[in-house]
Design a protein around this motif. Structure first.
Motif, short mmCIF file in Angstrom:
data_model
loop_
_atom_site.label_atom_id
_atom_site.label_comp_id
_atom_site.label_asym_id
_atom_site.label_seq_id
_atom_site.Cartn_x
_atom_site.Cartn_y
_atom_site.Cartn_z
N GLN A 1 -3.76 12.16 -13.61
CA GLN A 1 -4.01 11.07 -13.36
C GLN A 1 -2.85 10.01 -13.49
OE1 GLN A 1 -7.35 9.75 -15.72
NE2 GLN A 1 -8.88 10.37 -14.47
N SER B 1 -0.49 10.84 -10.80
CA SER B 1 -0.73 9.96 -9.40
C SER B 1 -0.17 8.46 -10.01
CB SER B 1 -2.20 9.65 -9.34
OG SER B 1 -2.60 11.17 -9.15
N LEU B 2 -0.41 7.75 -11.00
CA LEU B 2 0.02 6.53 -11.23
C LEU B 2 1.60 6.61 -11.19
CD1 LEU B 2 -2.87 5.52 -13.85
CD2 LEU B 2 -2.51 4.44 -11.46
N GLU C 1 3.34 7.95 -9.53
CA GLU C 1 4.05 8.09 -8.17
C GLU C 1 4.02 6.99 -7.43
OE1 GLU C 1 2.02 11.49 -6.12
OE2 GLU C 1 2.88 13.02 -7.58
N LEU C 2 3.11 6.25 -7.96
CA LEU C 2 2.85 4.49 -7.39
C LEU C 2 3.90 3.78 -7.94
CD1 LEU C 2 -1.12 4.28 -7.31
CD2 LEU C 2 0.74 4.68 -5.29
N GLY C 3 4.61 4.16 -9.02
CA GLY C 3 5.71 3.53 -9.60
C GLY C 3 5.46 2.69 -10.68
N PHE C 4 4.21 2.87 -11.42
CA PHE C 4 4.15 2.33 -12.48
C PHE C 4 4.69 2.86 -13.69
CE2 PHE C 4 0.62 1.48 -9.95
CZ PHE C 4 0.33 0.12 -10.15
N CYS D 1 -3.57 1.15 -18.53
CA CYS D 1 -4.72 1.10 -17.42
C CYS D 1 -5.58 2.41 -18.10
CB CYS D 1 -3.84 1.74 -16.38
SG CYS D 1 -5.01 2.16 -14.83
N PRO E 1 -7.12 -3.42 -12.18
CA PRO E 1 -6.07 -2.33 -11.44
C PRO E 1 -5.78 -3.32 -10.29
CG PRO E 1 -8.09 -1.07 -11.44
CD PRO E 1 -8.41 -2.57 -11.85
N ILE F 1 -1.75 -4.09 -9.32
CA ILE F 1 -1.15 -3.50 -8.08
C ILE F 1 -0.59 -4.51 -7.30
CG2 ILE F 1 -1.90 -2.30 -5.81
CD1 ILE F 1 -3.68 -0.63 -7.26
N GLU F 2 -1.06 -5.72 -7.27
CA GLU F 2 -0.68 -6.84 -6.38
C GLU F 2 0.74 -7.32 -6.97
OE1 GLU F 2 -3.93 -9.35 -5.97
OE2 GLU F 2 -4.62 -8.33 -3.84
N HIS G 1 2.69 -5.72 -8.93
CA HIS G 1 3.67 -4.41 -8.58
C HIS G 1 4.05 -4.55 -7.20
CE1 HIS G 1 5.49 -0.94 -9.68
NE2 HIS G 1 4.68 -0.17 -8.69
N LEU G 2 3.30 -4.80 -6.24
CA LEU G 2 3.57 -4.72 -4.69
C LEU G 2 4.36 -6.09 -4.53
CD1 LEU G 2 0.39 -4.27 -2.30
CD2 LEU G 2 2.93 -3.71 -2.14
N LEU H 1 7.84 -5.17 -6.05
CA LEU H 1 8.45 -4.24 -4.88
C LEU H 1 9.14 -4.74 -3.87
CD1 LEU H 1 9.03 -1.05 -4.91
CD2 LEU H 1 6.65 -0.65 -3.75
#
Lengths: 239, 239
Positions: A54, A57-58, A60-63, A71, A79, A83-84, A86-87, A90
């Motif tokens: 886990q 995975s997180l 790789e999403l750049g956290f 989290c 979440p 994520i928003e 973070h988005l 980004l």
DNA sequence: CTTGATCCTCACGCTACGTGAGGACCTAGC
DNA sequence: GCTAGGTCCTCACGTAGCGTGAGGATCAAG
């Protein structure tokens, strides 16, 4: 049925992470092995491995590791909001890097055109570029770029040398004591007109920007061996 | 005529940098003030200011302080090569971030669709997404995404619930002891066909990928309350 | 029992500074 | 000349996510 617990080295090989990374994850309280041997060796259970998956995975999403810790450990955690956020960051970063990329491409383009790529040349080019970006709006810059690509690099170099001969001819007229309104001088002005129109595309906004820049940036004039008297003479001739 | 030397605070205000930054630049040998007062105060000359401007320009292009030091101090330095290297890395990073962005967008999209945004939901969604990315080629993913957008979110949810009733109906037939080749079962198979074709767009490559995934990923089946016997039964019915 | 692989902890290194701590200096007003 | 507030100095620790040793204990195989 349940898989045997793993030692650090094994877990590292299995996940592609380094032993140091696993040590670090324990150090910051992100992933602690559920057991240790009497001699202090870390033993990771299947549950630990799942948690590490886990985490990967997180990551790789750049956290950040701090965000991942929050989290995974805080029960009431939203979440979507994270994520928003973070988005948006980004996307902003990508936009920034794309602008930077465009500038670097322009810079590389200019440097490839001239053969001498000294540091001074580089720094002067940068200076000119930032100056240009100060006087033209982004839309105008896009238009200029498009026209430059349509014209092609050879024509650009031709225009470059045409400017030089124009300055030489102008200087000759000035030193002859010609009247700025006289016919031969006005002929040279016509040649300038053609070049300026080719550059501006007869867009009056762009021509205004160009004039503002020429008036306010003395550094620009030095580039072509322009001196104050010549500048003055040309100014008179163009009226 | 020449401007008076500046103290750190003044230079900092003028350039928008911090005093600490200027101290640091001296520490690493990037910019040393050309003079110090008897009491040790730094005095920056006009030349120092010019160098700092160059440093700022290069920083804005994303170069590291080490690269800038090399660029400004080594005489035979090729900027073009450095810029091109820098550019290629930057382009790669942008591409990476754009892929990441697409994944985060997909994730946010899925999370917005369902109302429960728990951490488990998030992690399972991530797992499914990475799994999906493993079985489909990027081109196939682009096709799927395009079709999903064309269909729209309501239709997607309809399809979702259609699958559920199909599974329910299939389970009922199985528990009735029906022959997988019997007419009522084959009717349900026809309903499945329609949904599958809507998903794959009748692209045989995508259908192959889908089948590979269904066979090799037991975790996928659990999502819809699928058990091995039902899976077996459906497999027979579809032949 | 030895040997090589693996394990442990401790601790400094990296980037580009931020953020104090504790003290010296400078300039203005009294 | 004295004081007060601003500015200057150096020193030194903190950041994120580990890499890279040092020096020593433990493990598995021969």
């Amino acid at each position: 049925m349940h898989s045997a617990p793993l030692k650090v080295g094994d877990l590292a090989r299995q996940t592609g992470l380094s032993v140091r990374t696993l040590h670090y994850y324990e150090e910051i309280g992100l992933l602690s092995p559920s057991h240790r041997t009497a001699s202090g060796h870390r033993m990771y259970s299947a549950g630990d491995v799942a948690r590490l998956q886990q985490i990967k995975s997180l990551r790789e999403l750049g956290f950040s590791l701090e965000q991942i810790t929050a989290c995974l450990d805080k029960p009431g955690f939203s979440p979507l909001q994270t994520i928003e956020l973070h988005l948006s960051r980004l996307r902003e970063q990508i936009a920034l890097e794309q602008r930077l990329c465009a500038r670097l491409e322009g810079l590389a383009h200019v440097l490839r055109a001239g053969e001498d790529v000294s540091v001074e040349q580089l720094l002067q080019t940068i200076e000119v570029m930032t100056m240009i970006e100060k006087y033209y709006t982004p839309e105008q810059l896009a238009e200029l770029k498009q026209r430059a690509e349509a014209i092609g690099p050879e024509k650009m170099r031709e225009a470059e040398s045409a400017w030089k001969t124009i300055y030489d001819d102008m200087r000759a007229e000035m030193q002859n004591g010609s009247d700025p309104k006289s016919e031969p001088v006005q002929q040279i002005v016509k040649r300038m007109r053609v070049l300026i129109d080719a550059f501006t595309g007869k867009n009056p906004e762009i021509e205004r920007s160009l004039n503002r820049m020429r008036q306010q940036e003395p550094a620009m004039r030095d580039q072509h061996g322009m001196d104050p008297e010549l500048h003055e003479f040309i100014g008179k001739a163009m009226r």
